[in-house]
Scaffold this motif. Structure first.
Motif, short mmCIF file in Angstrom:
data_model
loop_
_atom_site.label_atom_id
_atom_site.label_comp_id
_atom_site.label_asym_id
_atom_site.label_seq_id
_atom_site.Cartn_x
_atom_site.Cartn_y
_atom_site.Cartn_z
N THR A 38 0.99 -1.23 -0.11
CA THR A 38 0.01 -0.06 0.06
C THR A 38 0.89 1.30 0.11
OG1 THR A 38 -1.79 -0.95 0.95
CG2 THR A 38 -1.79 1.34 1.19
N ILE A 39 1.78 1.32 0.81
CA ILE A 39 2.61 2.46 0.81
C ILE A 39 3.55 2.50 -0.33
CG2 ILE A 39 4.86 3.22 2.02
CD1 ILE A 39 3.88 2.11 4.61
N ILE A 40 3.97 1.56 -1.11
CA ILE A 40 4.52 1.66 -2.58
C ILE A 40 3.74 2.14 -3.40
CG2 ILE A 40 5.62 0.34 -4.25
CD1 ILE A 40 6.93 -1.67 -2.17
N ILE A 41 2.41 1.75 -3.32
CA ILE A 41 1.34 2.24 -4.27
C ILE A 41 0.97 3.38 -4.08
CG2 ILE A 41 -1.09 2.00 -5.16
CD1 ILE A 41 -0.72 -1.09 -4.68
N LYS A 42 1.07 4.05 -2.95
CA LYS A 42 0.91 5.50 -2.55
C LYS A 42 2.18 6.43 -3.32
CE LYS A 42 -1.96 5.68 1.42
NZ LYS A 42 -2.27 6.03 2.79
N HIS A 43 3.36 5.78 -3.11
CA HIS A 43 4.66 6.35 -3.49
C HIS A 43 4.74 6.53 -5.10
CE1 HIS A 43 8.70 7.27 -3.62
NE2 HIS A 43 9.09 6.47 -4.30
N LEU A 44 4.05 5.47 -5.64
CA LEU A 44 4.15 5.40 -7.11
C LEU A 44 2.97 5.99 -7.62
CD1 LEU A 44 5.26 1.70 -7.64
CD2 LEU A 44 6.67 3.68 -8.03
N GLY A 45 1.87 6.06 -6.96
CA GLY A 45 0.58 6.71 -7.69
C GLY A 45 -0.41 5.55 -7.70
N LYS A 46 -1.67 6.06 -7.61
CA LYS A 46 -2.94 4.90 -7.92
C LYS A 46 -3.10 4.47 -9.27
CE LYS A 46 -4.98 6.50 -3.63
NZ LYS A 46 -6.46 6.82 -2.93
N LYS A 47 -2.47 5.52 -10.14
CA LYS A 47 -2.53 4.86 -11.40
C LYS A 47 -1.29 4.21 -12.04
CE LYS A 47 -6.50 7.25 -12.44
NZ LYS A 47 -7.65 6.59 -12.47
N SER A 48 -0.30 3.82 -11.11
CA SER A 48 0.91 3.27 -11.44
C SER A 48 0.63 1.90 -12.06
CB SER A 48 1.69 3.20 -10.37
OG SER A 48 1.19 2.40 -9.24
N ASP A 49 1.45 1.26 -12.73
CA ASP A 49 1.45 0.10 -13.29
C ASP A 49 1.35 -1.14 -12.25
OD1 ASP A 49 1.88 0.62 -16.01
OD2 ASP A 49 3.84 0.28 -16.13
N LEU A 50 1.86 -0.74 -11.12
CA LEU A 50 1.85 -1.74 -9.76
C LEU A 50 0.49 -1.74 -9.39
CD1 LEU A 50 3.15 -3.82 -7.68
CD2 LEU A 50 3.70 -1.62 -6.54
N ALA A 51 -0.15 -0.55 -9.14
CA ALA A 51 -1.48 -0.41 -8.69
C ALA A 51 -2.57 -0.82 -9.62
CB ALA A 51 -1.90 0.98 -8.62
N LEU A 52 -2.33 -0.91 -10.79
CA LEU A 52 -3.12 -1.59 -11.82
C LEU A 52 -2.84 -3.11 -11.76
CD1 LEU A 52 -2.83 1.16 -14.82
CD2 LEU A 52 -4.74 0.85 -13.07
N ALA A 53 -1.94 -3.47 -11.65
CA ALA A 53 -1.41 -4.96 -11.60
C ALA A 53 -2.09 -5.66 -10.44
CB ALA A 53 -0.06 -5.15 -11.60
N LEU A 54 -2.07 -5.05 -9.39
CA LEU A 54 -2.65 -5.57 -8.18
C LEU A 54 -4.05 -5.56 -7.84
CD1 LEU A 54 0.12 -4.53 -5.31
CD2 LEU A 54 -0.07 -6.85 -6.61
N GLY A 55 -4.75 -4.48 -8.56
CA GLY A 55 -6.07 -4.04 -8.53
C GLY A 55 -6.68 -4.27 -7.11
N SER A 56 -7.86 -5.16 -6.78
CA SER A 56 -8.37 -5.22 -5.59
C SER A 56 -7.53 -6.07 -4.47
CB SER A 56 -9.74 -5.31 -5.71
OG SER A 56 -10.04 -6.55 -6.24
#
Length: 192
Positions: free
Chosen positions: A124-142
């Motif tokens: 969650t902290i990494i996704i916040k760092h990268l942004g909610k539209k980052s590739d990681l956020a999209l890959a992990l989804g819900s």
């Protein structure tokens, strides 16, 4: 900040934890099956915990493949994960030496649950760092797989008091769910 030191440190800690677990084994006196038979519960606990540490190491590698630079929050969240991972050798030895009795199985499940919470927090902290539209956020989804694991750990902890074998089976089920590296991340980053 560069992520290389964090990854190297994490790799080293996990390698040490695996080493600590195997050092719990004492060479049996004798050369037949009867002499090794008392070690079977410890061996089973070791194999399961080795796989768990391998899963965390593998998924940690995948997770940090998505990260180019880190900050202090990521460093502390990573230490949080390593703290809970560092307790795996203790609960592994305890559960194995006590033939998977109820309370050691509760504690084993609790440590696994806390590991999962810590890893989810790091993610969650990494996704916040990268942004909610980052590739990681999209890959992990819900992240149904991660959240479902938490539910299974809670069930395992609940069953451990009355049915430790069911509890152990649930912990093994979570291992099987995570055995393959997280394909969600691999799909996004394989082109690199």
């Amino acid at each position: 900040m560069n992520k290389n030191r964090l990854e190297a440190f994490s790799d080293g800690v996990i390698a040490i934890l695996i080493t600590i677990m195997v050092l719990e084994f004492k060479v049996p006196d004798g050369n037949n099956f009867e002499t090794i038979q008392p070690l079977l519960p410890k061996l089973l606990a070791y194999v399961l915990s080795f796989i768990y540490l391998g899963i965390y190491w593998n998924n940690h590698h995948h997770l940090f493949h998505a990260v180019k630079r880190i900050n202090g929050k990521i460093m502390w969240a990573n230490l949080h994960v390593l703290f809970w991972l560092s307790l795996i050798p203790f609960v592994t030895a305890w559960a194995g030496e006590n033939n998977f009795a109820s309370f050691p199985m509760i504690m084993y499940g609790l440590i696994l649950f806390c590991n999962a919470i810590a890893y989810y927090t790091l993610q969650t902290i990494i996704i916040k760092h990268l942004g909610k539209k980052s590739d990681l956020a999209l890959a992990l989804g819900s992240d149904i797989k991660g959240k479902g694991s938490l539910v299974l750990y809670a069930l395992g902890i609940g069953f451990a008091n009355y049915y430790p074998i069911v509890s152990g089976s649930i912990y093994i089920l979570v291992t099987l769910i995570w055995l393959a590296p997280d394909k969600r991340i691999e799909r996004i980053f394989m082109e690199e």
